[in-house]
Write an enzyme that holds these catalytic residues in place. Structure first.
Site, PDB file in Angstrom:
ATOM      1  N   GLY A  11      -5.278  46.977  -9.820  1.00  0.00           N
ATOM      2  CA  GLY A  11      -5.896  47.065  -8.499  1.00  0.00           C
ATOM      3  C   GLY A  11      -6.770  48.292  -8.387  1.00  0.00           C
ATOM      4  O   GLY A  11      -6.781  48.977  -7.358  1.00  0.00           O
ATOM      5  N   ALA A  12      -7.537  48.571  -9.448  1.00  0.00           N
ATOM      6  CA  ALA A  12      -8.218  49.860  -9.574  1.00  0.00           C
ATOM      7  C   ALA A  12      -9.626  49.893  -8.996  1.00  0.00           C
ATOM      8  O   ALA A  12     -10.230  50.956  -8.925  1.00  0.00           O
ATOM      9  CB  ALA A  12      -8.271  50.264 -11.051  1.00  0.00           C
ATOM     10  N   ALA A  13     -10.163  48.758  -8.571  1.00  0.00           N
ATOM     11  CA  ALA A  13     -11.575  48.717  -8.190  1.00  0.00           C
ATOM     12  C   ALA A  13     -11.872  49.365  -6.846  1.00  0.00           C
ATOM     13  O   ALA A  13     -13.017  49.736  -6.572  1.00  0.00           O
ATOM     14  CB  ALA A  13     -12.072  47.272  -8.187  1.00  0.00           C
ATOM     15  N   GLY A  15      -9.904  51.346  -3.004  1.00  0.00           N
ATOM     16  CA  GLY A  15      -8.736  51.861  -2.292  1.00  0.00           C
ATOM     17  C   GLY A  15      -7.915  52.843  -3.088  1.00  0.00           C
ATOM     18  O   GLY A  15      -8.447  53.754  -3.746  1.00  0.00           O
ATOM     19  N   VAL A  64      -2.880  40.051 -11.946  1.00  0.00           N
ATOM     20  CA  VAL A  64      -1.503  40.454 -12.263  1.00  0.00           C
ATOM     21  C   VAL A  64      -0.517  39.321 -12.032  1.00  0.00           C
ATOM     22  O   VAL A  64       0.635  39.394 -12.478  1.00  0.00           O
ATOM     23  CB  VAL A  64      -1.080  41.701 -11.462  1.00  0.00           C
ATOM     24  N   TYR A 150       5.696  40.701   3.072  1.00  0.00           N
ATOM     25  CA  TYR A 150       5.178  41.959   2.520  1.00  0.00           C
ATOM     26  C   TYR A 150       6.306  42.997   2.465  1.00  0.00           C
ATOM     27  O   TYR A 150       6.481  43.691   1.461  1.00  0.00           O
ATOM     28  CB  TYR A 150       4.025  42.468   3.389  1.00  0.00           C
ATOM     29  N   ALA A 152       9.515  42.419   2.291  1.00  0.00           N
ATOM     30  CA  ALA A 152      10.470  42.028   1.257  1.00  0.00           C
ATOM     31  C   ALA A 152       9.991  42.425  -0.134  1.00  0.00           C
ATOM     32  O   ALA A 152      10.765  42.917  -0.965  1.00  0.00           O
ATOM     33  CB  ALA A 152      10.727  40.527   1.312  1.00  0.00           C
ATOM     34  N   LYS A 154       7.975  44.847  -0.956  1.00  0.00           N
ATOM     35  CA  LYS A 154       7.972  46.295  -1.142  1.00  0.00           C
ATOM     36  C   LYS A 154       9.398  46.849  -1.240  1.00  0.00           C
ATOM     37  O   LYS A 154       9.648  47.807  -1.988  1.00  0.00           O
ATOM     38  CB  LYS A 154       7.188  46.975  -0.018  1.00  0.00           C
ATOM     39  N   THR A 187      -7.418  52.038   3.955  1.00  0.00           N
ATOM     40  CA  THR A 187      -8.033  51.162   2.952  1.00  0.00           C
ATOM     41  C   THR A 187      -8.288  49.814   3.608  1.00  0.00           C
ATOM     42  O   THR A 187      -7.864  49.568   4.744  1.00  0.00           O
ATOM     43  CB  THR A 187      -7.114  50.964   1.730  1.00  0.00           C
TER      44      THR A 187
END
Length: 265
Positions: A11-13, A15, A64, A150, A152, A154, A187
């Site tokens: 998820g590097a592109a 934020g 991913v 979401y 759950a 995390k 973000t």
């Protein structure tokens, strides 16, 4: 300094992932960037190589949620850089309507990425050891009613990280595993909590989310990146969950593992 270290960030592109990549490069590491957005990822690679020098970064398109893509990209990274020292599971979404996709990316993707990283990093396989950081959330420590799935995922990331850290220590992998738990970060992800197509049946609870934002004011990606770097560099920290708020960062104190206190009911 992290000179000579090779890092991988999903998820590097944009934020947080973009910010993590930047601070790793500032500290001397080489970075392999993963993202599903090929155009944005390629553009970022050009920018970073101009800023930090050629061959410091390499972008790879990968989902991913796909074991095949994730496995293939790891092989490409090792072929190019020779080894992996730092791995960051950062990719994540908010989508309560497509909750299976949320679980697949936010939790299954973290498990998949962590196991792939361990295969390359652990000393039993000839690796040098290293550090894995799984990005969780404030929602992984306390519930976010407007996004229960979401939440759950995390919570799952925090539990998985703590358990696997203990397993790594007991097995002598030489790999530290920690969770990073930011509160609300400025973000594009934060906009999802106001979008009906993302919150689905729980869109009517947006006011609760906003009240939590008042309690935990929005923080900038740079503040989270500094906490991330601390987890990377501090070799004494293993199995921790670092909460990042507007007032600073603090380690979460959990109840004693697997112990209970009897009460009368």
């Amino acid at each position: 300094m992290l000179k000579g270290k090779v890092a991988v960030v999903s998820g590097a592109a944009r934020g947080l992932g973009k910010s993590f990549t930047h601070i790793l490069l500032e500290n001397g590491a080489q970075v392999a960037m993963l993202d599903v957005d090929e155009a944005e990822g390629q553009e970022l690679q050009v920018q970073l190589n101009q800023q930090f020098g050629s061959e410091r970064t390499q972008f790879y398109k990968a989902d991913v949620a796909s074991e095949l893509q994730f496995t293939d990209v790891f092989q490409k990274i090792v072929s190019k850089f020779g080894h992996i020292d730092i791995f960051c599971n950062n990719a994540g979404i908010v989508d309560e309507k497509n909750w299976e996709k949320t679980v697949s990316i936010n939790l299954s993707g973290v498990v998949r990425g962590t196991y792939l990283a361990l295969d390359h990093m652990k000393k039993q396989n000839g690796g040098n050891g290293g550090i894995i950081i799984n990005v969780a959330s404030l929602a992984g420590l306390g519930p976010l009613p407007s996004a229960p799935v979401y939440t759950a995922t995390k919570f799952g990331v925090v539990g998985f990280t703590r358990a696997l850290s203990m397993a790594s220590q007991a097995s002598g992998y030489g790999v530290r595993i920690n969770a990073l738990c930011p509160s609300f970060v400025r973000t594009s992800l934060i906009d999802s909590f106001d979008q009906k197509e993302k919150t689905g049946n729980f869109h009517n609870l947006a006011a609760i989310t906003h009240s939590l934002m008042d309690k935990f004011p929005i923080i900038e990606v740079e503040q989270v990146a500094k906490a991330f770097l601390h987890l990377v560099k501090d070799e004494c920290v293993d199995g921790a969950a670092l909460l990042v708020k507007s007032t600073g960062a603090e380690y979460v104190i959990f109840p004693k593992d697997m112990e209970t206190t009897p009460i009368s009911i």
